[in-house]
Design a protein around this motif. Structure first.
Motif, PDB file in Angstrom:
ATOM      1  N   PHE A   5       0.818  -1.211   0.000  1.00 31.44           N
ATOM      2  CA  PHE A   5       0.000   0.000   0.000  1.00 31.44           C
ATOM      3  C   PHE A   5       0.854   1.263   0.000  1.00 31.44           C
ATOM      4  O   PHE A   5       0.595   2.202  -0.745  1.00 31.44           O
ATOM      5  CB  PHE A   5      -0.943  -0.010   1.206  1.00 31.44           C
ATOM      6  CG  PHE A   5      -1.633   1.299   1.440  1.00 31.44           C
ATOM      7  CD1 PHE A   5      -2.641   1.729   0.602  1.00 31.44           C
ATOM      8  CD2 PHE A   5      -1.270   2.109   2.504  1.00 31.44           C
ATOM      9  CE1 PHE A   5      -3.277   2.944   0.813  1.00 31.44           C
ATOM     10  CE2 PHE A   5      -1.886   3.315   2.729  1.00 31.44           C
ATOM     11  CZ  PHE A   5      -2.900   3.733   1.882  1.00 31.44           C
ATOM     12  N   VAL A   6       1.888   1.272   0.828  1.00 31.60           N
ATOM     13  CA  VAL A   6       2.775   2.439   0.908  1.00 31.60           C
ATOM     14  C   VAL A   6       3.519   2.627  -0.413  1.00 31.60           C
ATOM     15  O   VAL A   6       3.653   3.755  -0.903  1.00 31.60           O
ATOM     16  CB  VAL A   6       3.760   2.300   2.091  1.00 31.60           C
ATOM     17  CG1 VAL A   6       4.843   3.351   2.039  1.00 31.60           C
ATOM     18  CG2 VAL A   6       3.007   2.367   3.398  1.00 31.60           C
ATOM     19  N   ALA A   7       3.987   1.547  -1.013  1.00 29.45           N
ATOM     20  CA  ALA A   7       4.708   1.648  -2.290  1.00 29.45           C
ATOM     21  C   ALA A   7       3.799   2.170  -3.388  1.00 29.45           C
ATOM     22  O   ALA A   7       4.196   3.051  -4.169  1.00 29.45           O
ATOM     23  CB  ALA A   7       5.286   0.292  -2.670  1.00 29.45           C
ATOM     24  N   VAL A   8       2.586   1.662  -3.474  1.00 31.96           N
ATOM     25  CA  VAL A   8       1.651   2.126  -4.499  1.00 31.96           C
ATOM     26  C   VAL A   8       1.290   3.587  -4.261  1.00 31.96           C
ATOM     27  O   VAL A   8       1.244   4.398  -5.197  1.00 31.96           O
ATOM     28  CB  VAL A   8       0.395   1.231  -4.528  1.00 31.96           C
ATOM     29  CG1 VAL A   8      -0.723   1.859  -5.348  1.00 31.96           C
ATOM     30  CG2 VAL A   8       0.741  -0.143  -5.065  1.00 31.96           C
ATOM     31  N   PHE A  43       2.480   5.939  -7.320  1.00 33.14           N
ATOM     32  CA  PHE A  43       1.457   6.155  -8.331  1.00 33.14           C
ATOM     33  C   PHE A  43       0.387   7.179  -7.991  1.00 33.14           C
ATOM     34  O   PHE A  43      -0.378   7.566  -8.864  1.00 33.14           O
ATOM     35  CB  PHE A  43       0.766   4.821  -8.665  1.00 33.14           C
ATOM     36  CG  PHE A  43       1.719   3.788  -9.193  1.00 33.14           C
ATOM     37  CD1 PHE A  43       2.402   4.000 -10.380  1.00 33.14           C
ATOM     38  CD2 PHE A  43       1.942   2.610  -8.496  1.00 33.14           C
ATOM     39  CE1 PHE A  43       3.281   3.042 -10.860  1.00 33.14           C
ATOM     40  CE2 PHE A  43       2.808   1.657  -8.972  1.00 33.14           C
ATOM     41  CZ  PHE A  43       3.487   1.876 -10.163  1.00 33.14           C
ATOM     42  N   VAL A  44       0.294   7.606  -6.748  1.00 35.08           N
ATOM     43  CA  VAL A  44      -0.758   8.539  -6.354  1.00 35.08           C
ATOM     44  C   VAL A  44      -0.140   9.917  -6.166  1.00 35.08           C
ATOM     45  O   VAL A  44       0.834  10.083  -5.438  1.00 35.08           O
ATOM     46  CB  VAL A  44      -1.455   8.068  -5.059  1.00 35.08           C
ATOM     47  CG1 VAL A  44      -2.517   9.067  -4.632  1.00 35.08           C
ATOM     48  CG2 VAL A  44      -2.051   6.693  -5.247  1.00 35.08           C
ATOM     49  N   SER A  69       2.249  12.563   1.873  1.00 41.13           N
ATOM     50  CA  SER A  69       1.361  11.493   2.295  1.00 41.13           C
ATOM     51  C   SER A  69       1.897  10.875   3.584  1.00 41.13           C
ATOM     52  O   SER A  69       3.093  10.725   3.760  1.00 41.13           O
ATOM     53  CB  SER A  69       1.279  10.420   1.211  1.00 41.13           C
ATOM     54  OG  SER A  69       0.556   9.318   1.685  1.00 41.13           O
ATOM     55  N   PHE A  70       0.985  10.516   4.442  1.00 41.62           N
ATOM     56  CA  PHE A  70       1.371   9.884   5.695  1.00 41.62           C
ATOM     57  C   PHE A  70       1.183   8.371   5.650  1.00 41.62           C
ATOM     58  O   PHE A  70       1.060   7.718   6.677  1.00 41.62           O
ATOM     59  CB  PHE A  70       0.562  10.466   6.861  1.00 41.62           C
ATOM     60  CG  PHE A  70       1.031  11.826   7.267  1.00 41.62           C
ATOM     61  CD1 PHE A  70       2.155  11.967   8.049  1.00 41.62           C
ATOM     62  CD2 PHE A  70       0.355  12.951   6.862  1.00 41.62           C
ATOM     63  CE1 PHE A  70       2.604  13.215   8.428  1.00 41.62           C
ATOM     64  CE2 PHE A  70       0.789  14.206   7.229  1.00 41.62           C
ATOM     65  CZ  PHE A  70       1.917  14.347   8.012  1.00 41.62           C
ATOM     66  N   ALA A  71       1.176   7.798   4.458  1.00 43.85           N
ATOM     67  CA  ALA A  71       0.970   6.358   4.322  1.00 43.85           C
ATOM     68  C   ALA A  71       2.119   5.573   4.955  1.00 43.85           C
ATOM     69  O   ALA A  71       1.903   4.507   5.516  1.00 43.85           O
ATOM     70  CB  ALA A  71       0.831   5.975   2.852  1.00 43.85           C
ATOM     71  N   GLY A  72       3.332   6.079   4.877  1.00 42.12           N
ATOM     72  CA  GLY A  72       4.483   5.381   5.442  1.00 42.12           C
ATOM     73  C   GLY A  72       4.445   5.265   6.948  1.00 42.12           C
ATOM     74  O   GLY A  72       5.129   4.417   7.531  1.00 42.12           O
ATOM     75  N   VAL A  73       3.644   6.088   7.589  1.00 40.22           N
ATOM     76  CA  VAL A  73       3.549   6.048   9.047  1.00 40.22           C
ATOM     77  C   VAL A  73       2.968   4.714   9.504  1.00 40.22           C
ATOM     78  O   VAL A  73       3.324   4.205  10.575  1.00 40.22           O
ATOM     79  CB  VAL A  73       2.700   7.238   9.549  1.00 40.22           C
ATOM     80  CG1 VAL A  73       2.430   7.150  11.027  1.00 40.22           C
ATOM     81  CG2 VAL A  73       3.389   8.544   9.210  1.00 40.22           C
TER      82      VAL A  73
END
Length: 129
Positions: free
Chosen positions: A39-42, A46-47, A53-57
């Protein structure tokens, strides 16, 4: 002679490997971490975001608290060392593996506690029951 040594090393490595990925709880934890990493890589690749983005958290939440211990130890070594991305990736992977092993050890502890009681019931003869 060499195959005997290799077999001994393989048997020695089976214990820690079983703790890391040899039980269902550790496998579920590693699957959640892998899904979050995808999820973090995508999200990163790509987004498009206007802000960061705080996805890596989420990866760090899954690797907490051991990843923060690695960062504290790395900052004691040196700030340039601790702030490198290579150290961050190694610390993240090592902390996930350590926590997976801890989950495996906890599962083994629980199964060892309930194991003898379960086998004691099944080994009774019909006269004892």
């Amino acid at each position: 002679m060499k195959s005997g040594r290799l077999n001994a090393l393989a048997r020695l490595a089976q214990g820690p490997a079983r703790l890391v990925y040899g039980n269902r709880a550790s496998q579920i934890y590693l699957a959640v971490v892998a899904a979050t990493a995808v999820f973090v890589a995508v999200d990163t690749l790509f987004v498009h975001h206007d802000d960061a983005s705080f996805a890596g958290v989420w990866l760090f939440f899954l690797a907490a608290p051991t990843v923060f211990l690695f960062f504290a130890g790395g900052s004691m070594v040196g700030e340039a060392f601790a702030s490198s991305s290579a150290f961050g990736y190694v610390a993240l992977i090592a902390s996930v593996l350590i926590q997976s092993a801890a989950i495996g050890a906890f599962v083994r502890l629980l199964s060892d506690r309930t194991g003898p009681a379960r086998t004691a019931r099944t080994t009774r003869t019909p006269r004892e029951a």
